[in-house]
Scaffold this active site. Structure first.
Site, PDB file in Angstrom:
ATOM      1  N   GLU A   3       0.819  -1.211   0.000  1.00  0.00           N
ATOM      2  CA  GLU A   3       0.000   0.000   0.000  1.00  0.00           C
ATOM      3  C   GLU A   3       0.852   1.259   0.000  1.00  0.00           C
ATOM      4  OE1 GLU A   3      -3.631  -2.332   2.274  1.00  0.00           O
ATOM      5  OE2 GLU A   3      -2.354  -0.953   3.395  1.00  0.00           O
ATOM      6  N   GLU A  19      -4.281 -10.543   2.209  1.00  0.00           N
ATOM      7  CA  GLU A  19      -5.352 -10.378   3.189  1.00  0.00           C
ATOM      8  C   GLU A  19      -6.578 -11.239   2.916  1.00  0.00           C
ATOM      9  OE1 GLU A  19      -3.405  -6.155   2.984  1.00  0.00           O
ATOM     10  OE2 GLU A  19      -3.672  -7.896   1.673  1.00  0.00           O
TER      11      GLU A  19
END
Length: 284
Positions: free
Chosen positions: A125, A146
């Protein structure tokens, strides 16, 4: 006005800023053994982002790592949720992590991620929030694990990745939850280039030094127009963090995270080094 994010007196230093010149800064993640990002990291990164926004001279910043095998990895699943939720929103009104990443993308400074080792979860990210990404062909791994752990990513990748690499490839990265090596990341456009590991540092140093020699106003105004065409609006990023934290508390995620912990998640070893493989085995 949002409350100021302040470091705690007991926080271990995890991020180090070196000013190579007034115009070129280097930010190094050094939180061994895995460069895990957690509540204690937030105020340290916020301090650096604020400095990048306000310093009148800096033109280029490079993010790298001092921890072998890890650029920056996932959020701290061992931290108490309230250690994160008690931190107030940042100046954008977003929660602290997406706030800092949005501000980094829009800062009047060129940001470059020099990726050697794993950029997983938060690491990916942050790399996506940078203006450019360069990776070690042999040693870089980018991933979003995730979904494989029953969790929704929270730092903006659903808003950023489809714009960068296209919808199909973005969904492959996010829903496949597997490791993307440096050469494939280059092919997909996840990074600008992958380079032989021996060449990565020299290339990034040369590019950063070159850009830092240019006029700051010309840099910032050019970047601002590119931002209009390429950056997602805040309202696309805002819900991801809330859904991420809600997903962590669901029974399916708790069960998968527990299995990962039993296998060695959050510890040096094979699970962290091959996280994509291990999340792929959880439901089998």
């Amino acid at each position: 006005m949002s409350a100021k994010i302040s470091p705690t007196a007991t926080a271990t230093k995890q991020i180090f800023l070196a000013r190579r010149s007034p115009y070129y800064w280097r930010v190094t993640f050094d939180h061994p053994p895995l460069n895990i990002f957690g509540p204690e990291t937030i105020p340290q990164l916020n301090e650096i982002i604020t400095a990048l926004e306000t310093d009148k001279d800096v033109r280029v910043v490079v993010f790298d790592s001092a921890v072998r095998g890890f650029f920056l990895t996932h959020y701290d699943f061992l931290a108490k949720p309230e250690d994160t939720t008690r931190i107030p929103p940042g100046p954008t009104g977003l929660q602290p992590l997406p706030d800092m990443l949005v501000r980094l993308s829009r800062a009047p400074v060129v940001s470059i991620a020099s990726i050697r080792g794993r950029a997983t979860g938060v690491g990916s990210e942050l790399a996506l929030a940078c203006d450019m990404r360069f990776a070690s062909r042999e040693k870089a791994i980018l991933s979003h694990f995730e979904v494989g752990a029953g969790v929704v990513p929270g730092g903006g990748p659903m808003a950023r990745l489809p714009r960068l690499i296209g919808r199909g490839r973005a969904l492959e990265v996010l829903l496949g939850a597997d490791d993307i090596p440096g050469d494939l990341a280059e092919l997909y456009g996840y990074v600008n280039r992958s380079l032989p590991d021996a060449d990565l540092d020299g290339f990034v140093e040369s590019l950063a030094t070159r850009i830092s020699s240019f006029d700051k106003r010309a840099i910032s105004e050019t970047k601002r127009f590119a931002d209009v065409a390429s950056l997602p609006p805040d309202y696309e990023i805002a819900p991801e963090w809330d859904v991420c934290f809600a997903s962590i508390m669901r029974p399916a995620a708790q069960e998968r995270i527990k299995k990962l912990m039993e296998q060695g998640f959050h510890k040096p070893g094979d699970v962290e080094e091959r996280l994509g493989y291990y999340v792929g085995q959880l439901g089998r």
